[in-house]
Write an enzyme that holds these catalytic residues in place. Structure first.
Site, PDB file in Angstrom:
ATOM      1  CD  GLU A  37      29.225  66.293  52.044  1.00  0.00           C
ATOM      2  OE1 GLU A  37      29.042  65.174  53.685  1.00  0.00           O
ATOM      3  OE2 GLU A  37      28.906  66.341  51.132  1.00  0.00           O
ATOM      4  CB  SER A  71      30.533  40.035  49.154  1.00  0.00           C
ATOM      5  OG  SER A  71      30.796  41.196  48.152  1.00  0.00           O
ATOM      6  CG  LEU A 143      29.957  57.642  45.540  1.00  0.00           C
ATOM      7  CD1 LEU A 143      30.471  57.293  44.040  1.00  0.00           C
ATOM      8  CD2 LEU A 143      29.772  59.353  45.720  1.00  0.00           C
ATOM      9  CB  SER A 144      27.350  56.056  51.762  1.00  0.00           C
ATOM     10  OG  SER A 144      27.814  57.104  52.071  1.00  0.00           O
ATOM     11  CG  ASP A 191      26.717  58.834  54.693  1.00  0.00           C
ATOM     12  OD1 ASP A 191      26.408  59.865  54.061  1.00  0.00           O
ATOM     13  OD2 ASP A 191      27.789  58.024  55.059  1.00  0.00           O
TER      14      ASP A 191
HETATM   15  C1  GLA Z   1      30.326  60.771  56.208  1.00  0.00           C
HETATM   16  C2  GLA Z   1      29.531  60.939  56.848  1.00  0.00           C
HETATM   17  C3  GLA Z   1      27.586  61.141  57.485  1.00  0.00           C
HETATM   18  C4  GLA Z   1      28.291  63.000  57.360  1.00  0.00           C
HETATM   19  C5  GLA Z   1      29.177  63.010  55.710  1.00  0.00           C
HETATM   20  C6  GLA Z   1      29.688  64.854  55.703  1.00  0.00           C
HETATM   21  O1  GLA Z   1      29.630  60.833  54.494  1.00  0.00           O
HETATM   22  O2  GLA Z   1      29.235  58.756  56.886  1.00  0.00           O
HETATM   23  O3  GLA Z   1      27.519  61.014  58.586  1.00  0.00           O
HETATM   24  O4  GLA Z   1      28.377  63.081  58.535  1.00  0.00           O
HETATM   25  O5  GLA Z   1      29.800  61.913  56.199  1.00  0.00           O
HETATM   26  O6  GLA Z   1      28.921  65.753  55.858  1.00  0.00           O
END
Ligand code: GLA
Length: 405
Positions: A37, A71, A143-144, A191
């Site tokens: 991380e 959306s 969670l991106s 991500d």
């Molecule tokens: C976010 C960022 C990633 C990464 C994480 C931490 O998700 O988008 O690029 O730096 O934080 O690990």
């Protein structure tokens, strides 16, 4: 809803919103990071896997220069329209910064940023398109969902316009470019890379310095990966993130005055211990996390390769302590969830995952302990933080971005 139902539902709404037609249907997943991380912008290693949750799109090319975005998650599918000739999509030689032009805080900045990033690389759209998105990643969970929206939009563009030169890795890089230069979040590559390159049943061991990677099967017999969503999102997400990144950059610069160093990720723990005295606080603690976390990630993947899940879990716990104490990106709610998880027999490891300041934890939990995990932590969390509820997801590693239809 399962995949099939989502695709049908999306097709039906596409028809209602945009009229008849036979749109292509696409998917890009969210991700969870198992370990590694805040190493991806320090030239270190990460170990994320793609989820089976993510964002779907139905999309069709148009004959004119109009783009229509909608959306199902936002304002009941209300359409936002723009033109390819809109200044917000044009390259004007400035470093992105188009958020200013596009208007702050609009979700369409993500897909617009990707269109802009494609154009910057010479992939210019000849006509517009209609797109309808639907996502099932819990909002604001870390969670991106935004990376999945970016990678998905890149996939839509590649497939609709036949940009054959855009490889799967490029979808990740173009998504990151959009996020950095257009949206203004200075994220690393993790991500978007996980979303584009995910593989069922495997996590991705990625060297962010070279982008070399390999898949590591998540052979965890008798164990489950459980995500716990704290449902809190603290203000600091973007500012805190960009601030940590700056601290790491100044630490690297200070170290470079004494020894040649490519990145914090290129230092071993021993090398760092020898040089760390040149750093003031908080740079020293921030850099210490970046260096030790990278070492932990390498060791964790070695442990997984050997089938040593106990060691893997121990390294996850150490990762949490480092993120909590040295990197200071945790928060009371997340620390509570992790502390409670550590108390449960059958939990091998538990840590904060993602950018921090709220969001989720990830834990390795024995099959037999999953119910207890959910019940005990759920009850304790509700009692400790009034009005807060934790959500639990037992996850499988899913495939990267792909066309469904
Ligand atoms: C976010 C960022 C990633 C990464 C994480 C931490 O998700 O988008 O690029 O730096 O934080 O690990």
């Amino acid at each position: 809803m399962d995949d099939m139902m989502i695709v049908e539902n999306l097709g039906r709404h596409f028809k209602e919103i945009y009229g008849d037609g036979n749109p292509g249907v696409f998917f890009a997943p969210g991700r969870v990071n198992l370990i590694g991380e805040h190493t991806d912008y320090n030239g270190g290693h990460v170990f994320p896997c793609a989820l089976t949750l993510g964002t779907y799109a139905a999309a069709r090319k148009r004959e004119d220069r109009t783009i229509r975005f909608a959306s199902l998650n936002i304002r009941g599918g209300e359409v936002t329209e723009c033109s390819l000739d809109d200044p917000a999509l044009m390259l004007d030689g400035s470093e992105g910064g188009s958020t200013l032009k596009a208007g702050a805080d609009d979700w369409t900045n993500y897909p617009k940023g990707v269109i802009w990033a494609f154009a910057e690389k010479g992939f210019v759209l000849p006509t517009g398109f209609d797109v309808l998105y639907y996502g099932n990643i819990p909002a604001g969970s870390g969670l991106s969902s935004s990376a999945s929206l970016e990678v998905l939009t890149g996939l839509v563009l590649r497939e609709l316009y036949g940009f054959a030169g855009v490889r799967q890795e490029d979808l990740a890089l173009l998504g990151q470019r959009a996020e950095n230069a257009y949206v203004g979040m200075n994220c690393g590559i993790m991500d978007q890379f996980a979303s584009a390159m995910g593989k069922e049943g495997s996590a991705i061991f990625l060297d962010t310095n070279t982008l070399n990677y390999r898949y590591a099967p998540l052979a965890m017999s008798g164990m489950k990966i459980v995500i716990t969503n704290s449902n809190v999102k603290h203000q600091l997400v973007t500012s805190g993130y960009n601030d940590r990144r700056k601290s790491c950059e100044s630490a690297l610069e200070l170290i470079r005055a004494h020894r040649e160093t490519e990145s914090l990720g290129s230092l071993t723990c021993e090398e760092f211990a020898e040089i760390s005295h040149v750093l003031p606080e908080p740079e020293r603690s921030r850099a210490k996390h970046a260096v030790t976390e990278n070492a932990r990630t390498i060791r964790a993947v070695e442990a997984l390769d050997r089938g040593d899940l106990v060691e893997f879990g121990k390294l996850m716990n150490e990762s949490h302590i480092s993120l909590r104490d040295d990197y200071e990106v945790s928060c009371p709610e997340i620390d509570f969830l992790v502390d409670e998880a550590w108390k449960i027999p059958g939990v091998l490891g538990s840590r904060i995952t993602g950018g921090g300041f709220g969001g989720c934890t990830v834990s390795i939990v024995g099959d037999d302990a999953v119910d207890e995990f959910r019940n005990r932590i759920g009850a304790a969390y509700g009692a400790a933080f009034e009005g807060q509820k934790a959500d639990f997801y037992v996850i499988e590693a899913g495939a990267g971005a792909h066309r469904i239809r």
